[in-house]
Enzyme design. Structure first.
Site, PDB file in Angstrom:
ATOM      1  N   ILE A  14       0.712  -1.406   0.058  1.00  0.00           N
ATOM      2  CA  ILE A  14       0.069   0.225  -0.076  1.00  0.00           C
ATOM      3  C   ILE A  14       1.156   1.184   0.063  1.00  0.00           C
ATOM      4  CG2 ILE A  14      -2.302   0.966   1.151  1.00  0.00           C
ATOM      5  CD1 ILE A  14      -2.699  -1.409   2.512  1.00  0.00           C
ATOM      6  N   ASN A  37       9.561  -7.378   3.675  1.00  0.00           N
ATOM      7  CA  ASN A  37       9.017  -7.965   3.055  1.00  0.00           C
ATOM      8  C   ASN A  37       8.059  -7.058   2.494  1.00  0.00           C
ATOM      9  OD1 ASN A  37       6.659 -10.293   3.587  1.00  0.00           O
ATOM     10  ND2 ASN A  37       5.201  -8.319   3.770  1.00  0.00           N
ATOM     11  N   LYS A  87       2.483  -8.079   8.857  1.00  0.00           N
ATOM     12  CA  LYS A  87       1.002  -7.935   8.594  1.00  0.00           C
ATOM     13  C   LYS A  87       0.850  -9.595   8.486  1.00  0.00           C
ATOM     14  CE  LYS A  87       1.447  -7.275   3.883  1.00  0.00           C
ATOM     15  NZ  LYS A  87       0.621  -6.968   2.283  1.00  0.00           N
ATOM     16  N   SER A 127      -7.069  -1.765  11.005  1.00  0.00           N
ATOM     17  CA  SER A 127      -7.556  -2.820  10.330  1.00  0.00           C
ATOM     18  C   SER A 127      -8.798  -2.713  10.763  1.00  0.00           C
ATOM     19  CB  SER A 127      -6.547  -3.493   9.977  1.00  0.00           C
ATOM     20  OG  SER A 127      -7.177  -4.774   9.832  1.00  0.00           O
ATOM     21  N   TYR A 152      -1.844  -9.429  15.976  1.00  0.00           N
ATOM     22  CA  TYR A 152      -1.538  -9.080  14.737  1.00  0.00           C
ATOM     23  C   TYR A 152      -2.332  -7.539  15.362  1.00  0.00           C
ATOM     24  CZ  TYR A 152      -2.188  -6.085  10.450  1.00  0.00           C
ATOM     25  OH  TYR A 152      -2.219  -5.687   9.713  1.00  0.00           O
ATOM     26  N   LYS A 156      -2.919  -3.580  16.293  1.00  0.00           N
ATOM     27  CA  LYS A 156      -3.905  -2.673  15.781  1.00  0.00           C
ATOM     28  C   LYS A 156      -4.265  -1.492  16.858  1.00  0.00           C
ATOM     29  CE  LYS A 156      -2.310  -2.611  11.609  1.00  0.00           C
ATOM     30  NZ  LYS A 156      -0.970  -1.957  11.220  1.00  0.00           N
ATOM     31  N   ASN A 202      -3.594 -13.972   1.242  1.00  0.00           N
ATOM     32  CA  ASN A 202      -4.191 -13.374   1.397  1.00  0.00           C
ATOM     33  C   ASN A 202      -5.345 -13.797  -0.126  1.00  0.00           C
ATOM     34  OD1 ASN A 202      -2.832 -10.832   2.482  1.00  0.00           O
ATOM     35  ND2 ASN A 202      -4.745 -11.292   2.939  1.00  0.00           N
ATOM     36  N   LEU A 203      -6.422 -13.733  -0.441  1.00  0.00           N
ATOM     37  CA  LEU A 203      -7.361 -14.335  -1.224  1.00  0.00           C
ATOM     38  C   LEU A 203      -6.733 -13.757  -2.793  1.00  0.00           C
ATOM     39  CD1 LEU A 203      -9.792 -15.964  -2.570  1.00  0.00           C
ATOM     40  CD2 LEU A 203     -11.496 -13.772  -2.091  1.00  0.00           C
ATOM     41  N   PHE A 221     -12.246 -21.275   1.728  1.00  0.00           N
ATOM     42  CA  PHE A 221     -12.653 -21.711   3.082  1.00  0.00           C
ATOM     43  C   PHE A 221     -13.579 -21.616   3.500  1.00  0.00           C
ATOM     44  CE2 PHE A 221      -7.143 -19.870   2.945  1.00  0.00           C
ATOM     45  CZ  PHE A 221      -6.688 -21.385   3.188  1.00  0.00           C
ATOM     46  N   ARG A 298     -11.037 -21.760   7.249  1.00  0.00           N
ATOM     47  CA  ARG A 298     -10.180 -21.449   7.998  1.00  0.00           C
ATOM     48  C   ARG A 298     -10.402 -20.945   9.236  1.00  0.00           C
ATOM     49  NH1 ARG A 298      -6.561 -17.125   4.657  1.00  0.00           N
ATOM     50  NH2 ARG A 298      -8.103 -15.337   5.522  1.00  0.00           N
TER      51      ARG A 298
HETATM   52  P1  NAD Z   1       3.463  -4.442   3.396  1.00  0.00           P
HETATM   53  O1  NAD Z   1       4.724  -6.359   3.959  1.00  0.00           O
HETATM   54  O2  NAD Z   1       3.503  -4.582   1.237  1.00  0.00           O
HETATM   55  O3  NAD Z   1       4.104  -3.157   3.772  1.00  0.00           O
HETATM   56  C1  NAD Z   1       4.553  -3.079   4.961  1.00  0.00           C
HETATM   57  C2  NAD Z   1       6.657  -2.493   4.672  1.00  0.00           C
HETATM   58  O4  NAD Z   1       6.714  -2.017   5.891  1.00  0.00           O
HETATM   59  C3  NAD Z   1       6.683  -3.855   4.448  1.00  0.00           C
HETATM   60  O5  NAD Z   1       8.128  -3.446   2.541  1.00  0.00           O
HETATM   61  C4  NAD Z   1       7.747  -4.208   5.078  1.00  0.00           C
HETATM   62  O6  NAD Z   1       9.636  -4.613   4.821  1.00  0.00           O
HETATM   63  C5  NAD Z   1       7.626  -2.764   5.762  1.00  0.00           C
HETATM   64  N1  NAD Z   1       8.490  -2.926   6.642  1.00  0.00           N
HETATM   65  C6  NAD Z   1       8.281  -3.792   8.376  1.00  0.00           C
HETATM   66  N2  NAD Z   1       8.544  -3.233   9.926  1.00  0.00           N
HETATM   67  C7  NAD Z   1       9.476  -2.390   9.663  1.00  0.00           C
HETATM   68  C8  NAD Z   1      10.226  -1.484  10.193  1.00  0.00           C
HETATM   69  N3  NAD Z   1      10.508  -1.575  11.806  1.00  0.00           N
HETATM   70  N4  NAD Z   1      10.815  -0.837   9.649  1.00  0.00           N
HETATM   71  C9  NAD Z   1      11.286  -0.256   8.705  1.00  0.00           C
HETATM   72  N5  NAD Z   1       9.793  -1.387   7.855  1.00  0.00           N
HETATM   73  C10 NAD Z   1       9.733  -1.972   8.145  1.00  0.00           C
HETATM   74  O7  NAD Z   1       2.001  -4.431   3.915  1.00  0.00           O
HETATM   75  P2  NAD Z   1       0.660  -3.023   3.126  1.00  0.00           P
HETATM   76  O8  NAD Z   1       0.326  -5.090   3.220  1.00  0.00           O
HETATM   77  O9  NAD Z   1       1.368  -2.465   2.900  1.00  0.00           O
HETATM   78  O10 NAD Z   1      -0.011  -2.757   4.807  1.00  0.00           O
HETATM   79  C11 NAD Z   1       0.653  -1.563   5.097  1.00  0.00           C
HETATM   80  C12 NAD Z   1       0.145  -1.590   6.197  1.00  0.00           C
HETATM   81  O11 NAD Z   1      -1.280  -1.413   6.220  1.00  0.00           O
HETATM   82  C13 NAD Z   1       0.851  -2.422   7.354  1.00  0.00           C
HETATM   83  O12 NAD Z   1       0.377  -1.121   8.970  1.00  0.00           O
HETATM   84  C14 NAD Z   1      -1.176  -3.333   7.498  1.00  0.00           C
HETATM   85  O13 NAD Z   1      -0.994  -3.604   8.872  1.00  0.00           O
HETATM   86  C15 NAD Z   1      -1.978  -2.162   7.342  1.00  0.00           C
HETATM   87  N6  NAD Z   1      -3.063  -2.959   6.930  1.00  0.00           N
HETATM   88  C16 NAD Z   1      -2.542  -4.075   5.626  1.00  0.00           C
HETATM   89  C17 NAD Z   1      -3.889  -4.028   5.500  1.00  0.00           C
HETATM   90  C18 NAD Z   1      -4.223  -5.543   3.917  1.00  0.00           C
HETATM   91  O14 NAD Z   1      -4.257  -5.616   3.747  1.00  0.00           O
HETATM   92  N7  NAD Z   1      -2.771  -5.066   3.400  1.00  0.00           N
HETATM   93  C19 NAD Z   1      -5.605  -4.675   5.352  1.00  0.00           C
HETATM   94  C20 NAD Z   1      -5.775  -3.714   6.358  1.00  0.00           C
HETATM   95  C21 NAD Z   1      -4.378  -2.982   7.341  1.00  0.00           C
HETATM   96  C1  WQD Z   2     -10.636 -12.905   2.236  1.00  0.00           C
HETATM   97  C2  WQD Z   2     -11.390 -14.436   1.948  1.00  0.00           C
HETATM   98  C3  WQD Z   2     -10.893 -15.907   3.252  1.00  0.00           C
HETATM   99  C4  WQD Z   2      -7.205 -17.132   1.680  1.00  0.00           C
HETATM  100  C5  WQD Z   2      -6.728 -10.782   6.205  1.00  0.00           C
HETATM  101  C6  WQD Z   2      -6.365  -9.745   7.747  1.00  0.00           C
HETATM  102  C7  WQD Z   2      -7.428  -8.574   8.297  1.00  0.00           C
HETATM  103  C8  WQD Z   2      -6.644  -7.875   7.058  1.00  0.00           C
HETATM  104  C9  WQD Z   2      -6.750  -8.193   5.434  1.00  0.00           C
HETATM  105  C10 WQD Z   2      -4.716  -6.728   7.709  1.00  0.00           C
HETATM  106  C11 WQD Z   2     -11.773 -14.958   3.210  1.00  0.00           C
HETATM  107  C12 WQD Z   2     -10.862 -16.614   1.991  1.00  0.00           C
HETATM  108  C13 WQD Z   2      -8.462 -16.928   1.381  1.00  0.00           C
HETATM  109  C14 WQD Z   2      -7.540 -18.740   0.441  1.00  0.00           C
HETATM  110  C15 WQD Z   2      -9.787 -18.009   0.650  1.00  0.00           C
HETATM  111  N1  WQD Z   2      -5.194  -7.439   6.511  1.00  0.00           N
HETATM  112  N2  WQD Z   2      -9.708 -16.964   1.285  1.00  0.00           N
HETATM  113  N3  WQD Z   2      -8.369 -18.785   0.461  1.00  0.00           N
HETATM  114  O1  WQD Z   2      -8.720 -12.803   5.675  1.00  0.00           O
HETATM  115  O2  WQD Z   2     -10.020 -11.639   5.199  1.00  0.00           O
HETATM  116  O3  WQD Z   2      -8.118 -10.462   6.242  1.00  0.00           O
HETATM  117  O4  WQD Z   2      -6.442  -9.178   5.624  1.00  0.00           O
HETATM  118  O5  WQD Z   2      -4.946  -6.062   8.346  1.00  0.00           O
HETATM  119  O6  WQD Z   2      -6.711  -8.121   9.522  1.00  0.00           O
HETATM  120  O7  WQD Z   2      -7.604 -11.298   8.546  1.00  0.00           O
HETATM  121  O8  WQD Z   2      -8.727 -11.469   3.912  1.00  0.00           O
HETATM  122  O9  WQD Z   2      -7.603 -12.372   1.937  1.00  0.00           O
HETATM  123  O10 WQD Z   2      -7.113 -13.207   3.603  1.00  0.00           O
HETATM  124  O11 WQD Z   2      -9.269 -14.061   3.118  1.00  0.00           O
HETATM  125  O12 WQD Z   2     -10.274 -18.760   0.466  1.00  0.00           O
HETATM  126  O13 WQD Z   2      -6.142 -19.143  -0.225  1.00  0.00           O
HETATM  127  O14 WQD Z   2     -10.723 -15.099   1.206  1.00  0.00           O
HETATM  128  O15 WQD Z   2     -11.560 -17.329   3.951  1.00  0.00           O
HETATM  129  O16 WQD Z   2     -13.087 -15.396   3.396  1.00  0.00           O
HETATM  130  P1  WQD Z   2      -9.429 -11.082   5.615  1.00  0.00           P
HETATM  131  P2  WQD Z   2      -8.003 -12.817   3.154  1.00  0.00           P
END
Ligand code: NAD
Ligand code: WQD
Length: 344
Positions: A14, A37, A87, A127, A152, A156, A202-203, A221, A298
């Site tokens: 993101i 990551n 994450k 989140s 995790y 948050k 993730n899905l 799942f 799951r």
């Molecule tokens: P991501 O892992 O792709 O990005 C996170 C980045 O932070 C990575 O590049 C990693 O190398 C870096 N990082 C981790 N720990 C670090 C540290 N201590 N110092 C410096 N860099 C560090 O994840 P993302 O999907 O881009 O998520 C970004 C943020 O959004 C996270 O806080 C995550 O928890 C939150 N979030 C993500 C989702 C999602 O589904 N992707 C959903 C809700 C919230």
């Molecule tokens: C979505 C749906 C699975 C994979 C997670 C974190 C949440 C947030 C977002 C950071 C679910 C189904 C998934 C697969 C499947 N992250 N699925 N087969 O679970 O909504 O949320 O990511 O804050 O905290 O828990 O996302 O993409 O894992 O799953 O059927 O191989 O897809 O069961 O219903 P989720 P997801």
């Protein structure tokens, strides 16, 4: 003079998309990431899109003195968008201390350094996981926070509380907390996107990797949930739409558009889509039938959750606009690009 924004985790999924949006809006962007990551090549992808190479420092946010040196080296930072965190929900259950240290100490360091370096604004990545299993959908920001089901998720919740308490104590900062629903898709150019290390959790990355032949089949799942088709329901939000909300939030803080020192917004589309529906849309836009099998539930999955995004719509003037078809097409284009480059 352009305002300066530090994006922690800016080479991540993101973060990288948000860097593009910020640069295109005229902000000067500096990235700190420890590359735990993500990959340094993301900087080239960003630069190919915007023609501006962001400042990049490989640094760990948990390293307070390292972060202090960073702020000394780059004076005049106006705001921070704090993405850096670990994450993976499952991994956090196995390695809770790693998650608590990484996610909480990183935030503490930033909060401590902000007043020292006169940094005014913090946008924090939270989140929808804080809501747990909703009592009703769509869910708005006033819904109760449920006990966290993973370390995790707990980080948050704790981080939201840390920000709230710090601001309440009179700290000279403002913050906007953004609760993301399920971010998916990639930049339409396919220069940047999501790059999961190892087997995706993730899905959508799992779907695209299956469609291209990296994974033999997707495991769905559960199809025995109390939903119209039995599969879980989520609010899938396009990563570019999500990124634009960060720009609006930062503008709001830096231009003092609100008297509130801390605000919380849901970032979702307002529409719930089931796992099976999403698969159908993916098959349509990619033209590829997806190999999948229904397996057991799951552990820890929420049955259904989608956002009420009205507060963000009205107060921020932001709305998720990208049709799901376009988002999934961008995810597929990104997967094809990874193949073309020999990355996956
Ligand atoms: P991501 O892992 O792709 O990005 C996170 C980045 O932070 C990575 O590049 C990693 O190398 C870096 N990082 C981790 N720990 C670090 C540290 N201590 N110092 C410096 N860099 C560090 O994840 P993302 O999907 O881009 O998520 C970004 C943020 O959004 C996270 O806080 C995550 O928890 C939150 N979030 C993500 C989702 C999602 O589904 N992707 C959903 C809700 C919230
Ligand atoms: C979505 C749906 C699975 C994979 C997670 C974190 C949440 C947030 C977002 C950071 C679910 C189904 C998934 C697969 C499947 N992250 N699925 N087969 O679970 O909504 O949320 O990511 O804050 O905290 O828990 O996302 O993409 O894992 O799953 O059927 O191989 O897809 O069961 O219903 P989720 P997801």
């Amino acid at each position: 003079m352009a305002k300066k924004i530090l994006v922690t985790g800016g080479t991540g999924y993101i973060g990288s998309h948000t860097v593009v949006v910020l640069q295109e809006a005229g902000y000067e962007v500096l990235i700190v990431d420890n590359l735990s990551n993500s990959n340094i090549d993301v900087i080239d992808g960003i630069t190919r899109i915007t023609h501006i190479r962001p400042v990049f420092e490989k640094l760990d946010c948990t390293d307070r003195e390292g972060m202090r040196s960073f702020f000394e080296k780059y004076p005049g930072i106006d705001g921070i968008i704090h993405f850096a965190a670990s994450k993976a929900v499952g991994e956090s259950v196995q390695k809770p201390l790693l998650y608590y240290r990484n996610n909480i100490v990183s935030l503490l360091n930033l909060l401590e350094l902000m007043p020292e370096f006169n940094v005014k604004g913090l946008v924090f990545s939270s989140s929808c996981t804080v809501y747990g299993e909703p009592d009703k959908n769509p869910i708005d920001e006033n819904a109760p926070i449920k006990p966290a089901t993973s370390p995790y998720g707990n980080t948050k919740q704790i981080n939201e509380e840390i920000i709230r308490d710090y601001i309440h104590s009179g700290a000279p900062i403002k913050s906007i907390i953004l609760r993301y629903f399920n971010p998916i898709g990639a930049h339409p150019s396919a220069e940047i996107g999501e790059l999961p290390l190892g087997e995706p959790q993730n899905l959508v990355p799992y779907i695209t990797q299956t469609a291209i032949g990296i994974r033999p089949y997707l495991k769905v799942f559960g199809n025995d949930y109390n939903t119209p088709d039995g599969s879980c329901i989520r609010d899938f939000i396009d990563v570019m739409d999500l990124s634009r909300a960060h720009l609006v939030a930062m503008d709001r803080i830096l231009e003092d558009k609100s008297d509130e020192k801390m605000e919380i917004f849901n970032l979702g589309t307002g529409r719930g889509v089931s796992v099976l529906e999403l698969i159908r849309v993916f098959e349509k836009v990619s033209g590829k039938p997806l190999n999948y099998k229904i397996v057991g539930r799951r552990e820890g999955d929420i049955e259904q959750i989608w956002a009420n995004p009205e507060k963000a719509n009205k107060v921020l003037g932001w709305k998720a606009e990208t049709p799901l078809e376009d988002t999934l097409a961008s995810a597929w284009k990104w997967q094809l690009k990874l193949r073309e480059k020999g990355i996956m």
